[in-house]
Motif scaffolding. Structure first.
Motif, PDB file in Angstrom:
ATOM      1  N   ALA A   1       0.836  -1.208   0.000  1.00 39.71           N
ATOM      2  CA  ALA A   1       0.000   0.000   0.000  1.00 39.71           C
ATOM      3  C   ALA A   1       0.867   1.252   0.000  1.00 39.71           C
ATOM      4  CB  ALA A   1      -0.923  -0.008   1.219  1.00 39.71           C
ATOM      5  N   VAL A   2       1.868   1.290   0.860  1.00 38.92           N
ATOM      6  CA  VAL A   2       2.711   2.479   0.953  1.00 38.92           C
ATOM      7  C   VAL A   2       3.520   2.651  -0.325  1.00 38.92           C
ATOM      8  CG1 VAL A   2       4.592   3.540   2.213  1.00 38.92           C
ATOM      9  CG2 VAL A   2       2.789   2.367   3.464  1.00 38.92           C
ATOM     10  N   ALA A   3       4.009   1.540  -0.879  1.00 39.81           N
ATOM     11  CA  ALA A   3       4.782   1.623  -2.119  1.00 39.81           C
ATOM     12  C   ALA A   3       3.906   2.148  -3.259  1.00 39.81           C
ATOM     13  CB  ALA A   3       5.352   0.250  -2.476  1.00 39.81           C
ATOM     14  N   LEU A   4       2.662   1.701  -3.308  1.00 38.44           N
ATOM     15  CA  LEU A   4       1.749   2.209  -4.335  1.00 38.44           C
ATOM     16  C   LEU A   4       1.469   3.689  -4.112  1.00 38.44           C
ATOM     17  CD1 LEU A   4      -0.682  -0.822  -4.643  1.00 38.44           C
ATOM     18  CD2 LEU A   4       0.501   0.275  -6.555  1.00 38.44           C
ATOM     19  N   ALA A   5       1.271   4.084  -2.842  1.00 40.90           N
ATOM     20  CA  ALA A   5       1.016   5.495  -2.538  1.00 40.90           C
ATOM     21  C   ALA A   5       2.203   6.349  -2.973  1.00 40.90           C
ATOM     22  CB  ALA A   5       0.729   5.669  -1.047  1.00 40.90           C
ATOM     23  N   ALA A   6       3.416   5.845  -2.737  1.00 40.82           N
ATOM     24  CA  ALA A   6       4.619   6.583  -3.129  1.00 40.82           C
ATOM     25  C   ALA A   6       4.706   6.679  -4.653  1.00 40.82           C
ATOM     26  CB  ALA A   6       5.859   5.896  -2.562  1.00 40.82           C
ATOM     27  N   ALA A   7       4.509   5.549  -5.326  1.00 40.06           N
ATOM     28  CA  ALA A   7       4.657   5.520  -6.785  1.00 40.06           C
ATOM     29  C   ALA A   7       3.596   6.386  -7.467  1.00 40.06           C
ATOM     30  CB  ALA A   7       4.569   4.082  -7.286  1.00 40.06           C
ATOM     31  N   LEU A   8       2.395   6.399  -6.900  1.00 41.49           N
ATOM     32  CA  LEU A   8       1.283   7.155  -7.498  1.00 41.49           C
ATOM     33  C   LEU A   8       1.254   8.599  -7.007  1.00 41.49           C
ATOM     34  CD1 LEU A   8      -1.408   4.376  -6.989  1.00 41.49           C
ATOM     35  CD2 LEU A   8      -0.723   5.274  -9.231  1.00 41.49           C
ATOM     36  N   LYS A   9       2.168   8.927  -6.075  1.00 40.20           N
ATOM     37  CA  LYS A   9       2.148  10.244  -5.426  1.00 40.20           C
ATOM     38  C   LYS A   9       0.753  10.531  -4.849  1.00 40.20           C
ATOM     39  CE  LYS A   9       5.845  12.172  -8.353  1.00 40.20           C
ATOM     40  NZ  LYS A   9       6.390  10.813  -8.475  1.00 40.20           N
ATOM     41  N   ALA A  10       0.240   9.571  -4.114  1.00 40.85           N
ATOM     42  CA  ALA A  10      -1.106   9.696  -3.542  1.00 40.85           C
ATOM     43  C   ALA A  10      -1.132  10.786  -2.476  1.00 40.85           C
ATOM     44  CB  ALA A  10      -1.532   8.363  -2.923  1.00 40.85           C
ATOM     45  N   ASP A  11      -2.300  11.380  -2.269  1.00 46.08           N
ATOM     46  CA  ASP A  11      -2.437  12.420  -1.248  1.00 46.08           C
ATOM     47  C   ASP A  11      -2.389  11.831   0.157  1.00 46.08           C
ATOM     48  OD1 ASP A  11      -3.010  14.903  -2.897  1.00 46.08           O
ATOM     49  OD2 ASP A  11      -4.425  13.460  -3.732  1.00 46.08           O
ATOM     50  N   GLU A  12      -2.860  10.589   0.300  1.00 46.23           N
ATOM     51  CA  GLU A  12      -2.809   9.959   1.614  1.00 46.23           C
ATOM     52  C   GLU A  12      -2.853   8.444   1.456  1.00 46.23           C
ATOM     53  OE1 GLU A  12      -4.786  12.091   4.838  1.00 46.23           O
ATOM     54  OE2 GLU A  12      -5.638  10.209   5.574  1.00 46.23           O
ATOM     55  N   CYS A  13      -2.177   7.765   2.381  1.00 46.25           N
ATOM     56  CA  CYS A  13      -2.231   6.309   2.431  1.00 46.25           C
ATOM     57  C   CYS A  13      -2.886   5.929   3.746  1.00 46.25           C
ATOM     58  CB  CYS A  13      -0.833   5.719   2.331  1.00 46.25           C
ATOM     59  SG  CYS A  13      -0.824   3.913   2.381  1.00 46.25           S
ATOM     60  N   GLN A  14      -4.059   5.313   3.672  1.00 43.25           N
ATOM     61  CA  GLN A  14      -4.820   4.980   4.874  1.00 43.25           C
ATOM     62  C   GLN A  14      -4.734   3.487   5.138  1.00 43.25           C
ATOM     63  OE1 GLN A  14      -8.715   6.456   3.753  1.00 43.25           O
ATOM     64  NE2 GLN A  14      -8.156   8.582   4.222  1.00 43.25           N
ATOM     65  N   ILE A  15      -4.228   3.132   6.318  1.00 43.92           N
ATOM     66  CA  ILE A  15      -4.116   1.727   6.693  1.00 43.92           C
ATOM     67  C   ILE A  15      -5.249   1.409   7.664  1.00 43.92           C
ATOM     68  CG2 ILE A  15      -2.622  -0.055   7.689  1.00 43.92           C
ATOM     69  CD1 ILE A  15      -1.281   1.156   5.294  1.00 43.92           C
ATOM     70  N   TYR A  16      -6.209   0.602   7.210  1.00 37.43           N
ATOM     71  CA  TYR A  16      -7.340   0.238   8.068  1.00 37.43           C
ATOM     72  C   TYR A  16      -7.036  -1.070   8.794  1.00 37.43           C
ATOM     73  CZ  TYR A  16     -10.058   3.959   6.041  1.00 37.43           C
ATOM     74  OH  TYR A  16     -10.505   5.196   5.674  1.00 37.43           O
ATOM     75  N   THR A  17      -7.221  -1.040  10.105  1.00 37.79           N
ATOM     76  CA  THR A  17      -6.947  -2.233  10.912  1.00 37.79           C
ATOM     77  C   THR A  17      -8.128  -2.441  11.859  1.00 37.79           C
ATOM     78  OG1 THR A  17      -5.922  -1.083  12.757  1.00 37.79           O
ATOM     79  CG2 THR A  17      -4.511  -1.582  10.887  1.00 37.79           C
ATOM     80  N   ASP A  18      -7.943  -3.355  12.830  1.00 35.52           N
ATOM     81  CA  ASP A  18      -9.023  -3.555  13.797  1.00 35.52           C
ATOM     82  C   ASP A  18      -8.851  -2.679  15.028  1.00 35.52           C
ATOM     83  OD1 ASP A  18      -6.833  -4.925  14.559  1.00 35.52           O
ATOM     84  OD2 ASP A  18      -7.785  -6.880  14.717  1.00 35.52           O
ATOM     85  N   VAL A  19      -7.887  -1.759  14.998  1.00 36.36           N
ATOM     86  CA  VAL A  19      -7.793  -0.742  16.061  1.00 36.36           C
ATOM     87  C   VAL A  19      -7.934   0.626  15.405  1.00 36.36           C
ATOM     88  CG1 VAL A  19      -6.355  -2.143  17.587  1.00 36.36           C
ATOM     89  CG2 VAL A  19      -5.275  -0.656  15.894  1.00 36.36           C
ATOM     90  N   ASP A  20      -8.307   1.627  16.202  1.00 37.45           N
ATOM     91  CA  ASP A  20      -8.610   2.921  15.595  1.00 37.45           C
ATOM     92  C   ASP A  20      -7.424   3.873  15.606  1.00 37.45           C
ATOM     93  OD1 ASP A  20      -8.553   3.429  18.248  1.00 37.45           O
ATOM     94  OD2 ASP A  20     -10.465   4.487  18.362  1.00 37.45           O
ATOM     95  N   GLY A  21      -6.222   3.343  15.724  1.00 33.55           N
ATOM     96  CA  GLY A  21      -5.039   4.191  15.665  1.00 33.55           C
ATOM     97  C   GLY A  21      -3.888   3.539  16.400  1.00 33.55           C
ATOM     98  N   VAL A  22      -2.843   4.330  16.592  1.00 31.43           N
ATOM     99  CA  VAL A  22      -1.660   3.845  17.306  1.00 31.43           C
ATOM    100  C   VAL A  22      -1.824   4.196  18.779  1.00 31.43           C
ATOM    101  CG1 VAL A  22       0.852   4.022  17.497  1.00 31.43           C
ATOM    102  CG2 VAL A  22      -0.249   4.179  15.250  1.00 31.43           C
ATOM    103  N   TYR A  23      -1.597   3.221  19.631  1.00 32.64           N
ATOM    104  CA  TYR A  23      -1.794   3.417  21.072  1.00 32.64           C
ATOM    105  C   TYR A  23      -0.465   3.451  21.818  1.00 32.64           C
ATOM    106  CZ  TYR A  23      -6.847   3.109  21.180  1.00 32.64           C
ATOM    107  OH  TYR A  23      -8.167   3.390  21.030  1.00 32.64           O
ATOM    108  N   THR A  24      -0.532   3.968  23.030  1.00 34.18           N
ATOM    109  CA  THR A  24       0.672   4.021  23.868  1.00 34.18           C
ATOM    110  C   THR A  24       1.206   2.615  24.142  1.00 34.18           C
ATOM    111  OG1 THR A  24      -0.788   4.169  25.774  1.00 34.18           O
ATOM    112  CG2 THR A  24       0.164   6.230  24.974  1.00 34.18           C
ATOM    113  N   THR A  25       0.322   1.661  24.199  1.00 32.46           N
ATOM    114  CA  THR A  25       0.727   0.246  24.165  1.00 32.46           C
ATOM    115  C   THR A  25      -0.501  -0.578  23.815  1.00 32.46           C
ATOM    116  OG1 THR A  25       2.000  -1.479  25.279  1.00 32.46           O
ATOM    117  CG2 THR A  25       0.315  -0.368  26.607  1.00 32.46           C
ATOM    118  N   ASP A  26      -0.372  -1.884  23.844  1.00 36.56           N
ATOM    119  CA  ASP A  26      -1.461  -2.760  23.438  1.00 36.56           C
ATOM    120  C   ASP A  26      -2.638  -2.658  24.415  1.00 36.56           C
ATOM    121  OD1 ASP A  26      -3.136  -4.867  22.796  1.00 36.56           O
ATOM    122  OD2 ASP A  26      -1.491  -6.255  22.379  1.00 36.56           O
ATOM    123  N   PRO A  27      -3.789  -2.145  23.977  1.00 38.46           N
ATOM    124  CA  PRO A  27      -4.934  -1.975  24.886  1.00 38.46           C
ATOM    125  C   PRO A  27      -5.445  -3.301  25.445  1.00 38.46           C
ATOM    126  CG  PRO A  27      -5.280  -0.816  22.810  1.00 38.46           C
ATOM    127  CD  PRO A  27      -4.085  -1.693  22.619  1.00 38.46           C
TER     128      PRO A  27
END
Lengths: 413, 413
Positions: free
Chosen positions: A157-183
């Motif tokens: 995904a990131v490589a495609l975003a870089a190659a396409l000069k995308a405005d944003e690369c969104q990584i969807y996971t089962d958490v809603d962001g990066v946490y201070t540690t594993d909730p």
């Protein structure tokens, strides 16, 4: 009209109903007027199922054939999502890694991306088609199917975003962001609105499952605007997730410790009583690297009487291979040692934060906190923005919890 | 050193243990000094599972995306068999349809093979590598994945045998040859040592599951030496199976009736009370053909007062599509009719044999046999070497049994 690359992981496409949910989210973003490239993993469990079939046939299956088998998982999901999008009245078209063409080297099962030919994607995007790409896979220059290794869909995904000069690369996971540690381990863990690229890199390399390290490296190299979001939220909620930032001045306002990462799938290799001579590190690690085994932490303990104890960590799954390489070299007289030992019952816990080196006392506070609970430290490794310790695996949750509390990560900065 | 193309169907590779069995058989033939190209289907049930996922998302999934999804089944088995062969100490390498390159048109889900570039295969064979190719699939000139339709793996195998000028093309199935009829219905059914190409063609087109008709057509066109064998026999038993022959003089010694074939997956379309004018057949069947629906039997009944009843059969799965096309044309005023009817509860039973036309009385004996059991004939179609009748599906087994007996097929010729 923004160009957005979205990536959905295995649990987000783990069932027909979840694939429909992904289609709804993609449709929402498309109808906002965005051009979209969607990168998918295999349905959760599918890659393991496929590799399991291969391992029933051979304890050391040919990596080329493993990639032929494993790459089918993503090929299924891209076809299914395209059908789901079409069913919603949108134009969509799937592409395998080879069709895009995500051009890799031929290091099967852990190939590196050499380049991407965006002409097929550009053509489809200009026709208003949503382009759905199989993550995790590519093709070498001879037309062989390759895979990028575990978690490689993030990298795709990131490589495609870089190659396409995308405005944003969104990584969807089962958490809603990066946490201070594993909730799941520390209920007080907090979501970070932003995290610096360097911190994210450490967190990824230290075992945070949110993003794969190679994808973060790739993002940093090409300054891809990368955002981690939940695939479970309502698409219209516009939840911000966590944005990975590159601005230095923003870094200055961040808390010193931004999080605690851990890795459970590590194993420790110790070469005891090895002769301490120039070139010994290369004699030990060179053959391991040649066998394509990634080495993580490396520690050379203080030796006595011309001998030293040398330890390093590798992925759990590569311990046997690493030990075999070392025993082979040892038996061939390439180095002398008293013993070569392997230990799978370890884990790595790391404090991550910008400016850690300039704040004296953080390392000692970490060691003191662990010692107070009787947790023995087996290895230590530090860098500009992290301190990692290897401890016995049974202490993992305890260590994460007490460190999270000791460094006040449950309180907003 | 003979060059043999072997094809194994879905049930032959339906489990890890069966894949190992296929590997043992291939290894046996390789160790006899043969060069081998092995063509595989998907594990039994897998193609249906994959298509089922797509159909959960859409009642009319995009054929291009269906092929992307469905083609993964064979990609898994070729990787697995290659691993199994390597585990036995043999050199083996897998190729997808696109990698070979099996070049097709872009009629997704039922593509036709345009040509095969054998250079990859020749190079590997010359290195002593067993080449394992995904059946059922190819690639169009734009790099899109295509599939050849159900049973297309047979066609892949025969096409490869023709392109490679192989000495023999062996089709391994769960039966040990071609029988006078389905042994599951008639226990006295006999295996034929040889069957002529023309008879095999009819048997295939009439629903015999042993070989797919397109593969037989292909074999005839390029005079491929084609043999049907059991994948369940001991490899060393050297069971002969059934050889498809092209020699005319051999034909002369064959029994007149060589077998009884049936097809259960047929459906009948009837256009009742259609105006009987020149061009009406084209007005009815042209749009059906344009919709890429294969029509099998076509019967135009004798009409009265300028009207006629027109019937044809299509595959079960295409009945709804065919009816929709006809209703659309009708509503657009392209033809007039009293009613357009569809019936899925029918089947087709056929007598197959060389020289049938020159032996008067065979057709009447067939009709008499059926009538004696009260089986009503709905449609009749004849050719040089077969007589087919469409009857109600519930009579299928009964009809096959009584015809097998009436024509003494249980007795050796």
């Amino acid at each position: 009209m923004a160009l957005i690359v979205q990536k959905y992981g295995g649990s987000s496409v783990g069932s027909i109903e979840r694939i429909r949910n992904v289609a709804r989210r993609v449709a929402y973003h498309a109808r906002q007027g965005n051009r979209l490239v969607v990168v998918l993993s295999a349905m959760s469990g599918e890659t393991n199922r496929l590799l399991g079939l291969a391992r029933e046939l051979s304890s050391h299956p040919d990596p080329r054939e493993l990639d032929v088998v494993a790459s089918t998982g993503e090929q299924v999901t891209i076809g299914l999502l395209s059908i789901a999008l079409q069913e919603m009245g949108l134009k969509a078209k799937s592409f395998t890694g080879g069709q895009v063409w995500i051009h890799t080297d031929d290091a099967y099962t852990k190939a590196r991306i050499l380049g991407i030919d965006c002409s097929n994607i550009d053509r489809e995007l200009s026709k208003g088609v949503i382009v759905v790409v199989a993550g995790f896979q590519g093709m070498d220059k001879n037309g062989n199917i390759t895979t990028l290794g575990r978690g490689g869909s993030d990298t795709s995904a990131v490589a495609l975003a870089a190659a396409l000069k995308a405005d944003e690369c969104q990584i969807y996971t089962d958490v809603d962001g990066v946490y201070t540690t594993d909730p799941r381990i520390v209920s007080e863990a907090r979501r970070l609105d932003t995290v610096t690229f360097e911190e994210m890199l450490e967190m990824a390399s230290l075992g945070s499952k949110v993003l794969q390290i190679r994808s973060v490296e790739f993002a940093g190299k090409y300054k891809v605007k990368l955002r981690v979001l939940s695939s479970l939220d309502d698409p219209e909620s516009n939840a911000p997730g966590t944005l990975i930032t590159y601005e230095e001045n923003q870094v200055m306002e961040d808390p010193i410790i931004s999080g605690i990462a851990y890795a459970r799938d590590e194993a420790k290799v110790s070469i005891m009583g090895v002769e301490d001579r120039p070139g010994i590190a290369h004699a030990l690690l060179g053959p391991v690297a040649d066998a394509n085994i990634d080495v993580d932490m490396i520690v050379q303990n203080i030796g006595e009487s011309g001998h030293t104890d040398f330890s390093f960590t590798v992925n759990n799954t590569e311990l046997d291979k690493a030990l075999a390489v070392l025993n082979r070299e040892h038996d061939a007289g390439k180095f002398k040692a008293r013993a070569i030992l392997g230990d799978k019952n370890i884990c790595k816990v790391s404090l991550v934060g910008i400016g850690m080196r300039t704040h004296a006392g953080i390392a000692s506070k970490m060691f003191r906190t662990l010692a107070a609970e009787g947790i023995n430290i087996l290895m230590i490794s530090t860098s500009e923005i992290k301190i990692s310790v290897v401890i016995e695996e049974k202490y993992l949750e305890l260590a994460v919890r007490i460190l999270h509390k000791a460094f006040d990560l449950d309180k907003a900065a």
